[in-house]
Design a protein around this motif. Sequence first.
Motif, PDB file in Angstrom:
ATOM      1  N   TYR A 123       0.737  -1.284   0.063  1.00 58.01           N
ATOM      2  CA  TYR A 123       0.132   0.102  -0.026  1.00 58.01           C
ATOM      3  C   TYR A 123       0.675   1.257   0.001  1.00 58.01           C
ATOM      4  O   TYR A 123       1.992   1.353   0.332  1.00 58.01           O
ATOM      5  CB  TYR A 123      -1.055  -0.046   1.163  1.00 58.01           C
ATOM      6  N   ILE A 124       0.293   2.496  -0.387  1.00 59.18           N
ATOM      7  CA  ILE A 124       0.880   3.723  -0.593  1.00 59.18           C
ATOM      8  C   ILE A 124      -0.298   4.541   0.408  1.00 59.18           C
ATOM      9  O   ILE A 124      -1.311   4.332   0.193  1.00 59.18           O
ATOM     10  CB  ILE A 124       0.893   4.426  -1.737  1.00 59.18           C
ATOM     11  N   GLN A 125       0.441   5.234   1.363  1.00 52.15           N
ATOM     12  CA  GLN A 125      -0.473   6.011   2.425  1.00 52.15           C
ATOM     13  C   GLN A 125      -0.260   7.449   2.687  1.00 52.15           C
ATOM     14  O   GLN A 125       1.129   7.588   2.505  1.00 52.15           O
ATOM     15  CB  GLN A 125      -0.566   5.373   3.668  1.00 52.15           C
ATOM     16  N   GLY A 126      -1.002   8.257   2.646  1.00 51.82           N
ATOM     17  CA  GLY A 126      -0.808   9.615   3.022  1.00 51.82           C
ATOM     18  C   GLY A 126      -1.855  10.220   4.035  1.00 51.82           C
ATOM     19  O   GLY A 126      -3.034  10.132   3.926  1.00 51.82           O
ATOM     20  N   GLU A 127      -1.109  10.870   4.894  1.00 50.77           N
ATOM     21  CA  GLU A 127      -2.013  11.218   5.982  1.00 50.77           C
ATOM     22  C   GLU A 127      -1.715  12.610   6.527  1.00 50.77           C
ATOM     23  O   GLU A 127      -0.478  12.936   6.183  1.00 50.77           O
ATOM     24  CB  GLU A 127      -1.869  10.384   7.507  1.00 50.77           C
ATOM     25  N   ALA A 128      -2.700  13.451   7.234  1.00 48.03           N
ATOM     26  CA  ALA A 128      -2.516  14.735   7.603  1.00 48.03           C
ATOM     27  C   ALA A 128      -3.256  15.030   8.889  1.00 48.03           C
ATOM     28  O   ALA A 128      -4.359  14.465   8.936  1.00 48.03           O
ATOM     29  CB  ALA A 128      -2.570  15.980   6.683  1.00 48.03           C
ATOM     30  N   GLY A 129      -2.815  15.941   9.811  1.00 43.77           N
ATOM     31  CA  GLY A 129      -3.447  16.233  10.904  1.00 43.77           C
ATOM     32  C   GLY A 129      -2.942  17.154  11.865  1.00 43.77           C
ATOM     33  O   GLY A 129      -2.400  18.157  11.362  1.00 43.77           O
ATOM     34  N   ALA A 130      -2.826  16.672  13.021  1.00 46.52           N
ATOM     35  CA  ALA A 130      -2.330  17.952  14.169  1.00 46.52           C
ATOM     36  C   ALA A 130      -1.513  17.074  15.182  1.00 46.52           C
ATOM     37  O   ALA A 130      -1.870  15.949  15.390  1.00 46.52           O
ATOM     38  CB  ALA A 130      -3.360  18.595  14.827  1.00 46.52           C
ATOM     39  N   ALA A 131      -0.394  17.648  15.602  1.00 46.01           N
ATOM     40  CA  ALA A 131       0.598  16.867  16.636  1.00 46.01           C
ATOM     41  C   ALA A 131       0.242  17.764  17.783  1.00 46.01           C
ATOM     42  O   ALA A 131       0.447  19.111  17.733  1.00 46.01           O
ATOM     43  CB  ALA A 131       1.855  16.673  16.264  1.00 46.01           C
ATOM     44  N   PHE A 132      -0.311  17.237  19.030  1.00 43.98           N
ATOM     45  CA  PHE A 132      -0.354  18.217  19.965  1.00 43.98           C
ATOM     46  C   PHE A 132       0.794  18.097  21.156  1.00 43.98           C
ATOM     47  O   PHE A 132       1.017  16.643  21.245  1.00 43.98           O
ATOM     48  CB  PHE A 132      -1.605  17.864  20.877  1.00 43.98           C
ATOM     49  N   ALA A 133       1.484  19.021  21.619  1.00 42.48           N
ATOM     50  CA  ALA A 133       2.746  19.066  22.441  1.00 42.48           C
ATOM     51  C   ALA A 133       2.191  18.808  23.737  1.00 42.48           C
ATOM     52  O   ALA A 133       1.395  19.398  24.233  1.00 42.48           O
ATOM     53  CB  ALA A 133       3.429  20.146  22.322  1.00 42.48           C
ATOM     54  N   LEU A 134       2.383  17.600  24.362  1.00 41.62           N
ATOM     55  CA  LEU A 134       1.934  17.369  25.679  1.00 41.62           C
ATOM     56  C   LEU A 134       2.773  17.961  27.049  1.00 41.62           C
ATOM     57  O   LEU A 134       2.373  18.178  28.112  1.00 41.62           O
ATOM     58  CB  LEU A 134       1.830  15.748  26.231  1.00 41.62           C
ATOM     59  N   ASN A 135       4.072  18.491  26.492  1.00 41.43           N
ATOM     60  CA  ASN A 135       4.796  19.171  27.600  1.00 41.43           C
ATOM     61  C   ASN A 135       5.394  20.223  26.891  1.00 41.43           C
ATOM     62  O   ASN A 135       6.691  20.527  27.033  1.00 41.43           O
ATOM     63  CB  ASN A 135       5.904  18.234  27.750  1.00 41.43           C
ATOM     64  N   LYS A 136       4.623  21.133  26.330  1.00 39.64           N
ATOM     65  CA  LYS A 136       5.033  22.370  25.346  1.00 39.64           C
ATOM     66  C   LYS A 136       6.094  23.474  26.235  1.00 39.64           C
ATOM     67  O   LYS A 136       6.986  23.755  25.757  1.00 39.64           O
ATOM     68  CB  LYS A 136       3.992  23.082  24.607  1.00 39.64           C
ATOM     69  N   SER A 137       5.917  23.627  27.444  1.00 37.34           N
ATOM     70  CA  SER A 137       6.492  24.571  28.165  1.00 37.34           C
ATOM     71  C   SER A 137       7.985  24.012  28.535  1.00 37.34           C
ATOM     72  O   SER A 137       8.982  24.593  28.722  1.00 37.34           O
ATOM     73  CB  SER A 137       5.658  25.038  29.601  1.00 37.34           C
ATOM     74  N   ASP A 138       7.979  22.583  28.749  1.00 38.89           N
ATOM     75  CA  ASP A 138       9.308  22.048  29.291  1.00 38.89           C
ATOM     76  C   ASP A 138      10.279  21.995  28.065  1.00 38.89           C
ATOM     77  O   ASP A 138      11.439  21.865  28.528  1.00 38.89           O
ATOM     78  CB  ASP A 138       9.040  20.661  29.803  1.00 38.89           C
ATOM     79  N   VAL A 139       9.579  22.130  26.800  1.00 43.46           N
ATOM     80  CA  VAL A 139      10.610  22.100  25.540  1.00 43.46           C
ATOM     81  C   VAL A 139      10.635  23.296  24.872  1.00 43.46           C
ATOM     82  O   VAL A 139      11.399  23.378  23.758  1.00 43.46           O
ATOM     83  CB  VAL A 139      10.174  20.873  24.643  1.00 43.46           C
ATOM     84  N   PHE A 141       8.179  25.202  23.573  1.00 39.43           N
ATOM     85  CA  PHE A 141       7.367  25.523  22.305  1.00 39.43           C
ATOM     86  C   PHE A 141       6.295  26.512  23.025  1.00 39.43           C
ATOM     87  O   PHE A 141       5.844  26.701  24.171  1.00 39.43           O
ATOM     88  CB  PHE A 141       6.325  24.293  22.001  1.00 39.43           C
ATOM     89  N   ASN A 142       5.646  27.472  21.920  1.00 37.22           N
ATOM     90  CA  ASN A 142       4.777  28.423  22.225  1.00 37.22           C
ATOM     91  C   ASN A 142       3.377  28.101  21.550  1.00 37.22           C
ATOM     92  O   ASN A 142       2.526  28.846  22.070  1.00 37.22           O
ATOM     93  CB  ASN A 142       4.925  30.038  22.189  1.00 37.22           C
ATOM     94  N   LYS A 143       3.562  27.129  21.058  1.00 34.82           N
ATOM     95  CA  LYS A 143       2.181  26.555  20.560  1.00 34.82           C
ATOM     96  C   LYS A 143       1.822  25.078  21.105  1.00 34.82           C
ATOM     97  O   LYS A 143       2.695  24.270  21.062  1.00 34.82           O
ATOM     98  CB  LYS A 143       2.305  26.298  18.869  1.00 34.82           C
ATOM     99  N   THR A 144       0.659  25.030  21.226  1.00 31.53           N
ATOM    100  CA  THR A 144       0.115  23.586  21.569  1.00 31.53           C
ATOM    101  C   THR A 144       0.017  22.461  20.534  1.00 31.53           C
ATOM    102  O   THR A 144       0.302  21.395  20.899  1.00 31.53           O
ATOM    103  CB  THR A 144      -1.207  23.560  22.491  1.00 31.53           C
ATOM    104  N   ALA A 145      -0.220  22.917  19.332  1.00 33.07           N
ATOM    105  CA  ALA A 145      -0.342  22.018  18.239  1.00 33.07           C
ATOM    106  C   ALA A 145       0.238  22.658  17.140  1.00 33.07           C
ATOM    107  O   ALA A 145       0.501  23.806  16.819  1.00 33.07           O
ATOM    108  CB  ALA A 145      -1.940  21.661  18.081  1.00 33.07           C
ATOM    109  N   ALA A 146       0.666  21.402  16.108  1.00 31.72           N
ATOM    110  CA  ALA A 146       1.250  21.862  14.768  1.00 31.72           C
ATOM    111  C   ALA A 146       0.655  21.166  13.764  1.00 31.72           C
ATOM    112  O   ALA A 146       0.218  19.901  14.109  1.00 31.72           O
ATOM    113  CB  ALA A 146       2.958  21.920  14.931  1.00 31.72           C
TER     114      ALA A 146
END
Length: 197
Positions: A123-139, A141-146
């Motif tokens: 198979y060939i597959q393509g997906e898209a969506g959002a990744a939510f940062a569970l520890n954004k302040s620790d790393v 990040f100033n966004k919760t999702a990208a």
Amino acid sequence: MKNSLKISAIALAFAAFTFSAKAQTTTPTSTSTTTANGVRFSIGVDAGIPTGKLSDSYNFNIGGSVQADIPVANQLFVTVNAGYNSIQGKNNVIVDGATFSPTNIQLLPVKAGLKFFPVSNFYIQGEAGAAFALNKSDVGFNKTAAFVYAPQVGYQFQLGGKNYIDAGVRYEASTKFNSDVDNSKVNFFGLRVAYGF
């Protein structure tokens, strides 16, 4: 963040609409295993190797995911996938003369897409969506999702009955998690090995 959430909501709504519409029709012929109503489920282990600037501070990615494959046409499925990724930091990274050990990045990706079987079991597959940062302040990040996207190729190994092993290789990439930092993208080459039923 708002655009990522909108894209994810639209993708999931499309998948739900497709699933409900498909329940009204017969299951299409496919080269891969399906359940009685045509939907296939899989639970997998995910691993990856960071690319680009991320690889300067991080060693590897480990996680897991669940996926539903919903038939929409002969050899074509809509996929809905949710998982967890932990990108493991290296020890004693030197940046501008200072030594530190980066905190692991913890992400919750939610994606939808298409999976097509051009030949039996491949198979060939393509997906898209959002990744939510569970520890954004620790790393830092100033966004919760990208926004995240993931092209993939793979093969399904039949185990007998409706069970199979789904092995796929993908490239997963995100937009910036910190709007002020160009190197805040999370990109990696990944492997997913899943048990399907």
